[in-house]
Design a protein around this motif. Sequence first.
Motif, mmCIF file in Angstrom:
data_model
loop_
_atom_site.group_PDB
_atom_site.id
_atom_site.type_symbol
_atom_site.label_atom_id
_atom_site.label_comp_id
_atom_site.label_asym_id
_atom_site.label_seq_id
_atom_site.Cartn_x
_atom_site.Cartn_y
_atom_site.Cartn_z
ATOM 1 N N ARG A 60 47.537 -1.560 -6.833
ATOM 2 C CA ARG A 60 46.372 -0.867 -7.387
ATOM 3 C C ARG A 60 46.464 0.610 -7.020
ATOM 4 N NH1 ARG A 60 41.098 -3.618 -5.858
ATOM 5 N NH2 ARG A 60 41.483 -4.767 -7.809
ATOM 6 N N GLY A 61 46.104 1.457 -7.986
ATOM 7 C CA GLY A 61 46.118 2.888 -7.730
ATOM 8 C C GLY A 61 45.541 3.655 -8.905
ATOM 9 N N THR A 62 45.669 4.984 -8.844
ATOM 10 C CA THR A 62 45.026 5.858 -9.815
ATOM 11 C C THR A 62 46.057 6.682 -10.585
ATOM 12 O OG1 THR A 62 43.094 6.035 -8.382
ATOM 13 C CG2 THR A 62 43.323 7.701 -10.111
ATOM 14 N N TYR A 63 45.814 6.818 -11.897
ATOM 15 C CA TYR A 63 46.620 7.668 -12.757
ATOM 16 C C TYR A 63 45.820 8.907 -13.175
ATOM 17 C CZ TYR A 63 50.194 4.083 -13.687
ATOM 18 O OH TYR A 63 51.217 3.165 -13.571
ATOM 19 N N LEU A 64 46.555 10.014 -13.325
ATOM 20 C CA LEU A 64 45.985 11.230 -13.888
ATOM 21 C C LEU A 64 47.104 11.937 -14.637
ATOM 22 C CD1 LEU A 64 43.583 13.172 -14.180
ATOM 23 C CD2 LEU A 64 44.395 14.344 -12.120
ATOM 24 N N GLY A 65 46.915 12.111 -15.953
ATOM 25 C CA GLY A 65 47.946 12.777 -16.741
ATOM 26 C C GLY A 65 49.281 12.079 -16.702
ATOM 27 N N ARG A 66 49.294 10.759 -16.799
ATOM 28 C CA ARG A 66 50.478 9.892 -16.791
ATOM 29 C C ARG A 66 51.136 9.793 -15.413
ATOM 30 N NH1 ARG A 66 53.848 11.166 -22.419
ATOM 31 N NH2 ARG A 66 52.114 10.809 -23.862
ATOM 32 N N GLU A 67 50.631 10.456 -14.416
ATOM 33 C CA GLU A 67 51.227 10.408 -13.084
ATOM 34 C C GLU A 67 50.332 9.638 -12.120
ATOM 35 O OE1 GLU A 67 52.025 14.299 -11.669
ATOM 36 O OE2 GLU A 67 53.715 14.643 -13.021
ATOM 37 N N LYS A 68 51.001 8.951 -11.170
ATOM 38 C CA LYS A 68 50.266 8.295 -10.100
ATOM 39 C C LYS A 68 49.765 9.363 -9.117
ATOM 40 C CE LYS A 68 53.098 4.095 -10.203
ATOM 41 N NZ LYS A 68 54.054 3.266 -9.447
ATOM 42 N N ILE A 69 48.528 9.240 -8.728
ATOM 43 C CA ILE A 69 47.994 10.165 -7.736
ATOM 44 C C ILE A 69 47.407 9.372 -6.576
ATOM 45 C CG2 ILE A 69 47.495 11.926 -9.482
ATOM 46 C CD1 ILE A 69 44.516 11.136 -9.231
ATOM 47 N N ASP A 70 47.220 10.029 -5.477
ATOM 48 C CA ASP A 70 46.710 9.398 -4.263
ATOM 49 C C ASP A 70 47.667 8.281 -3.823
ATOM 50 O OD1 ASP A 70 44.503 11.121 -4.382
ATOM 51 O OD2 ASP A 70 43.406 9.726 -5.664
ATOM 52 N N ASP A 71 47.244 7.486 -2.898
ATOM 53 C CA ASP A 71 48.082 6.401 -2.381
ATOM 54 C C ASP A 71 47.853 5.119 -3.169
ATOM 55 O OD1 ASP A 71 49.061 8.084 -0.438
ATOM 56 O OD2 ASP A 71 47.573 7.474 1.053
ATOM 57 N N TRP A 72 48.953 4.413 -3.441
ATOM 58 C CA TRP A 72 48.887 3.133 -4.137
ATOM 59 C C TRP A 72 49.072 2.003 -3.126
ATOM 60 C CZ3 TRP A 72 49.381 1.653 -9.598
ATOM 61 C CH2 TRP A 72 48.998 2.699 -10.458
ATOM 62 N N LEU A 73 48.330 0.951 -3.312
ATOM 63 C CA LEU A 73 48.418 -0.213 -2.437
ATOM 64 C C LEU A 73 49.250 -1.298 -3.112
ATOM 65 C CD1 LEU A 73 44.695 -0.445 -1.262
ATOM 66 C CD2 LEU A 73 46.597 0.753 -0.164
ATOM 67 N N TYR A 74 50.221 -1.845 -2.379
ATOM 68 C CA TYR A 74 51.094 -2.903 -2.874
ATOM 69 C C TYR A 74 50.901 -4.156 -2.013
ATOM 70 C CZ TYR A 74 53.622 0.478 -5.757
ATOM 71 O OH TYR A 74 53.964 1.427 -6.696
ATOM 72 N N TYR A 75 50.900 -5.321 -2.688
ATOM 73 C CA TYR A 75 50.638 -6.576 -1.990
ATOM 74 C C TYR A 75 51.730 -7.594 -2.286
ATOM 75 C CZ TYR A 75 45.962 -4.601 -1.463
ATOM 76 O OH TYR A 75 44.901 -3.778 -1.160
ATOM 77 N N GLU A 76 51.933 -8.504 -1.341
ATOM 78 C CA GLU A 76 52.821 -9.637 -1.527
ATOM 79 C C GLU A 76 52.081 -10.722 -2.327
ATOM 80 O OE1 GLU A 76 55.866 -9.608 -0.795
ATOM 81 O OE2 GLU A 76 56.003 -7.873 0.556
ATOM 82 N N PRO A 77 52.827 -11.676 -2.893
ATOM 83 C CA PRO A 77 52.181 -12.749 -3.663
ATOM 84 C C PRO A 77 51.161 -13.546 -2.865
ATOM 85 C CG PRO A 77 54.518 -12.718 -4.144
ATOM 86 C CD PRO A 77 54.307 -11.756 -3.008
ATOM 87 N N ASP A 78 51.290 -13.543 -1.527
ATOM 88 C CA ASP A 78 50.321 -14.285 -0.724
ATOM 89 C C ASP A 78 49.094 -13.446 -0.376
ATOM 90 O OD1 ASP A 78 51.272 -12.500 1.145
ATOM 91 O OD2 ASP A 78 52.107 -14.016 2.492
ATOM 92 N N GLY A 79 49.058 -12.194 -0.838
ATOM 93 C CA GLY A 79 47.890 -11.352 -0.614
ATOM 94 C C GLY A 79 48.005 -10.391 0.560
ATOM 95 N N THR A 80 49.074 -10.482 1.349
ATOM 96 C CA THR A 80 49.233 -9.560 2.473
ATOM 97 C C THR A 80 49.687 -8.193 1.973
ATOM 98 O OG1 THR A 80 51.520 -10.285 2.804
ATOM 99 C CG2 THR A 80 49.786 -11.420 4.055
#
Length: 222
Positions: free
Chosen positions: A189-209
């Motif tokens: 989950r994260g934020t886009y602005l002008g086709r670019e990712k901005i701020d920090d994106w959070l990545y998770y494993e399939p088990d939710g960690t």
Amino acid sequence: MLRIVFLITVCLSVGPSFAFEYQGNLLNGERDGLWITTNKGSVLSRCHYKEGLLNGSCIKYDASELPTSIGVYLNGQQHGNWQYFEKGVLKSEGPYVADEKHGIWTLYDDNGKLFFKKEFRHGVEEGLVEKYHSNGQLEYSHPKFDGLAQGLWVDFYDSGQVKSIGSYDGFRKIGIWSYYYSNGQLRMRGTYLGREKIDDWLYYEPDGTLSRIPMKNADEDI
């Protein structure tokens, strides 16, 4: 009322000749009622006229006399629901108003299965667009305005589970986007602005960690 038959033969220098025959009634010198067009005995169309203009039902056929289109004309313009076929298989259907697509149109694949639904306003794609997986499950859904994607866009797995959700502004992703695994667990989950990712994106494993937190503007595939 006078019934007449027109016979026009066109011979080409290369390929077969064509003999188009037009059969129907004239009223005060104008086409009136049912007119049938044939080519060497094969029916090409059966359409109704009034005062010289297409008015009423109209069916057009391919060389095998399978319908290619079925619909209605009003004062020379397509009006109401129309259906289009390829080799006898329904490919699309939807309403016209004054020769322009207006309303919800449904498109089908080569096997006759639901493929797309699109909404039109006066000939322009405007409203909800839906695409379907081959198993009939919704693949994605989003609105269009002036022919461009605008607003909430939702992608689905063929199981019906949400795959991603976020917003478009024209051709650009904007705001917060969320992506999910096929089991429904959040993937990133994260934020886009002008086709670019901005701020920090959070990545998770399939088990939710929590897996990692890349730096903003990280150039990574989603």
